[in-house]
Design a protein around this motif. Structure first.
Motif, short mmCIF file in Angstrom:
data_model
loop_
_atom_site.label_atom_id
_atom_site.label_comp_id
_atom_site.label_asym_id
_atom_site.label_seq_id
_atom_site.Cartn_x
_atom_site.Cartn_y
_atom_site.Cartn_z
N GLY A 221 -19.87 -51.19 -18.63
CA GLY A 221 -19.33 -50.11 -18.93
C GLY A 221 -19.57 -49.50 -20.19
O GLY A 221 -19.67 -48.37 -20.66
N THR B 217 -14.90 -51.65 -18.12
CA THR B 217 -15.13 -51.23 -19.43
C THR B 217 -15.84 -52.81 -20.04
O THR B 217 -15.33 -53.22 -21.19
CB THR B 217 -13.76 -51.03 -20.36
OG1 THR B 217 -12.89 -51.90 -20.17
CG2 THR B 217 -13.38 -49.63 -20.22
N VAL C 27 -14.65 -43.15 -14.92
CA VAL C 27 -15.67 -44.61 -14.84
C VAL C 27 -14.28 -45.54 -14.96
O VAL C 27 -13.46 -45.59 -15.61
CB VAL C 27 -16.68 -44.58 -15.86
CG1 VAL C 27 -15.92 -44.42 -17.48
CG2 VAL C 27 -17.42 -45.81 -15.84
N TYR D 6 -20.38 -46.73 -28.61
CA TYR D 6 -19.15 -46.86 -27.55
C TYR D 6 -18.02 -46.39 -28.04
O TYR D 6 -17.41 -45.46 -27.79
CB TYR D 6 -19.04 -48.46 -27.08
CG TYR D 6 -17.89 -48.34 -25.92
CD1 TYR D 6 -17.82 -47.77 -24.64
CD2 TYR D 6 -16.63 -48.89 -26.11
CE1 TYR D 6 -16.90 -47.69 -23.70
CE2 TYR D 6 -15.71 -48.98 -25.29
CZ TYR D 6 -15.72 -48.55 -24.16
OH TYR D 6 -14.76 -48.58 -23.33
N THR E 64 -21.00 -45.56 -20.50
CA THR E 64 -19.98 -44.69 -20.81
C THR E 64 -20.48 -43.49 -21.89
O THR E 64 -20.11 -42.38 -21.82
CB THR E 64 -18.44 -45.48 -21.07
OG1 THR E 64 -18.32 -46.16 -20.03
CG2 THR E 64 -17.62 -44.60 -21.25
N VAL F 226 -11.96 -42.59 -18.78
CA VAL F 226 -12.22 -44.04 -18.88
C VAL F 226 -10.88 -44.77 -18.57
O VAL F 226 -10.10 -44.76 -19.18
CB VAL F 226 -12.80 -44.33 -20.30
CG1 VAL F 226 -13.07 -45.75 -20.38
CG2 VAL F 226 -13.96 -43.39 -20.71
#
Ligand code: NDP
Length: 616
Positions: free
Chosen positions: A238, A234, A231, A384, A242, A254
């Protein structure tokens, strides 16, 4: 999880050293290309498939040939609110146009797992009282917000007025046109080579491909089981998506260019007792309360009491702090110094939050954000940071450089190729590029002049709504208008304003309205002049779409809101309405008064607080 932990607040911070660190981190990220670094997904680009509509099949129908009173371009909350307010004002002869297959705007497109609004639903989801609806949670999930948009359409009978745009030879003549295109609609991709070459599967978060990932908004992305997923991005998107990728992918990489500053979100389901206790006018009161706090004003009670209002309450200089800096004669500078100190504390608390969640100190170090709170759009998420404790998640920190290129097999970052089955681009949306380009429509005014030509040197308007040379055309956007983190608040105010204008024009038997050249010029100069109050703040900031990716330009500045803030802007507009002489507007080709437009309300000292950066 949990609420904001004040006990990890630092005691003393060396502001000078911190500023040096912020500058060092910013400089790593500055790129000559600024906002033009990104890859284009326009219809004529090789990456156009990243912007195609995965949700609807093209409508087959005969071309339309009609005359209508009002055309609304955009079926998101901006367009829906305008339609609702026109309906309430007794104006029914309008149609709504959009390229999407349904109402919802950003909520039509953004269906990625975990999507939600991190502005409280009770103030974000508009027309709740009109629809007799209370959202299910403090932060309602995206499908509920999308459904709410559709319900607004049903409630106001808008479905019969809905037209999917069209390269189908339609000829629709409207007396008035408003464009409500939304600020962040056109997906963008990282400015790197090779995106077309990747042999695995890839898509943008704004066009989620559930046929590949499996699962739903709730996650359980069974199609990613055993797969190597990368991915990129961020930001606010994101951080929401995520955790779902981490939970479902075989292994998740990431790719981080700049760490987000992620604070507590603290969601909770709606308490039915509270919902039952709400009295008439509750939603507007709550919206107004939030707006006042996030504009740096005082309210006895903080009704929303979330991460946003916490920032503003903790950033707002306390009496003590102002006193501490109140030695010089420059009051605005003193307020600013106090804000900077409060900002230092907030950001340090957020950095310490990383240490309290992420076990590996090296990873924790990479996840710390080194910039002021409003240099980037603040993020709020409760899980996260936890994903970086998982064994199937690798943080690829590029220390500001970003990914280098995409290959047939994966992503190259830090000089190393990582092989992947799937790439998810959480790389955001164009901002600062030409208004018509993002709208995806060519607007032409008198003598066929294109809006993009009129805006060649930047956005031009009176009050954000009216454009010289484009009679009976209105813009609904945050540019040169008000606006705060709860963008729907301003869309609602703008919709009410245009409905009021329509009623006034009707009462005068007038059918044409247009900004005078002089008024437009004065407003443009005002926007530039007031933007200077925030210029030094944004120049110090790490690149983001708030500061044209670190390359602050006059063109970028002209897209920002009125620099003294939403409340001052609203006061100014209210006074303008009360004057009753439509200063700066030609009605049926004539100015009703020669008086120049006001650029500040009559209230004194409105400038002082504006030295403090609030929201882009
Ligand atoms: P953003 O533009 O905020 O983020 C894009 C991300 O892509 C950034 O992290 C950026 O890094 C990264 N990126 C870009 N190029 C590269 C590269 N070459 N290599 C590595 N990384 C790269 O987009 P979002 O979709 O996250 O958010 C856009 C806006 O949408 C938000 O600001 C917000 O207004 C709205 N939104 C609102 C939500 C809500 O809950 N209300 C939820 C989601 C979005 P870098 O930081 O270094 O630029």
């Amino acid at each position: 999880m949990g609420s904001i932990n004040e006990t990890i607040l630092p005691e003393n911070i060396d502001g000078k050293a911190l500023l040096e660190k912020y500058r060092e981190e910013r400089d790593k990220r500055l790129r000559d290309e600024g906002i033009f670094q990104y890859r284009d997904v326009s219809a004529d680009s090789s990456l156009k498939h990243f912007a195609e509509d995965p949700w609807s099949t093209p409508v087959v129908r005969e071309p339309l040939n009609q005359d209508i009173e009002f055309a609304i371009i955009g079926g998101g909350f901006g367009g829906l609110l305008l339609a609702a307010r026109l309906t309430e004002a007794g104006i029914h002869d309008f149609k709504i146009f959009d390229r999407a297959g349904d109402f919802g705007g950003t909520w039509y497109w953004n269906r990625y797992p975990g999507a939600a609004c991190d502005i409280e639903s009770y103030i974000y989801m508009p027309l709740c009282e009109e629809l007799n609806y209370v959202p299910s949670a403090k932060y309602a999930p995206a499908p509920e917000i999308f459904q709410h948009a559709k319900n607004i359409g049903k409630h106001y009978g808008l479905l019969t007025r809905w037209i999917v745009l069209t390269n189908r030879g339609d000829k629709i003549r409207a007396r008035y046109v408003a464009t409500a295109g939304g600020p962040l609609t056109k997906p963008k991709l990282p400015g790197v080579e090779g995106i077309e070459k990747f042999k695995g599967h890839s898509f943008h978060t704004g066009r989620w491909d559930y046929s590949y990932s499996g699962g739903s908004w709730e996650g359980n992305l069974s199609g990613l089981a055993g797969k190597k997923v990368g991915v990129i991005g961020t930001g606010a998107t994101g951080v929401q998506v995520t955790p779902h990728l981490a939970a479902s992918a075989g292994h998740l990489y990431v790719f981080q260019r700049t760490p987000p500053a992620v604070d507590v979100r603290n969601d909770s389901p709606t308490d039915p007792q509270w919902a039952g206790s709400l009295t008439k006018g509750w939603q507007q009161r709550r919206m107004d309360n939030f707006t006042t706090i996030v504009e740096g004003g005082h309210q006895d009670e903080d009704l929303v009491n979330d991460g946003w209002t916490h920032i503003f309450r903790s950033l707002a200089p306390s009496g003590e702090m102002v006193k501490k800096f109140n030695s010089g004669s420059d009051a605005a500078r003193n307020v600013q110094l106090a804000w900077e100190e409060a900002d230092n504390m907030t950001m340090e608390r957020i950095r310490r939050r990383v240490d309290s969640i992420v076990h590996d100190p090296e990873k924790a170090k990479s996840l710390k954000a080194w910039y002021r709170r409003f240099c980037k759009r603040p993020c709020f998420h409760d899980v996260y940071l936890d994903i970086f404790n998982r064994n199937n998640v690798t943080l690829v920190d590029t220390d500001g450089r970003g990914v280098e290129r995409i290959t047939e097999n994966g992503i190259v970052a830090n000089g190393e190729e990582i092989e992947l089955d799937c790439i998810v681009y959480a790389t955001g949306f164009e901002y600062g590029t030409d208004y018509s380009r993002r709208l995806g429509a060519t607007v032409r005014g008198r003598n066929g002049v294109k809006l993009s030509d009129h805006f060649q040197n930047g956005f031009r308007s009176l009050h954000g709504y009216y454009v010289r040379g484009f009679p009976n055309y209105f813009i609904i956007s945050l540019s040169q208008s008000g606006g705060n983190p709860n963008q729907v608040f301003m869309l609602n105010e703008q919709a009410k304003h245009l409905a009021w204008l329509m009623t006034e024009l009707k009462a005068r038997n007038a059918t044409k309205v247009e900004a005078s050249e002089q008024a437009e010029q004065t407003w443009v100069e005002t926007i530039i002049e007031l933007a200077k109050l925030r210029e030094s703040f944004f120049r110090e900031c790490t690149p983001s779409f708030f500061n044209d990716e670190g390359k602050l330009t006059t063109k970028g500045i002209l897209q920002t809101r009125y620099g003294l803030g939403t409340l001052v802007y609203m006061k100014l507009i209210e006074e303008w309405k009360q004057e009753g002489d439509f200063r700066g507007l030609e009605i049926d080709g004539k100015l009703l008064t020669d008086k120049p437009i006001q650029t500040r309300p009559t209230e004194k000292n409105v400038e002082q607080g504006a030295a403090v950066p609030k929201f882009g």
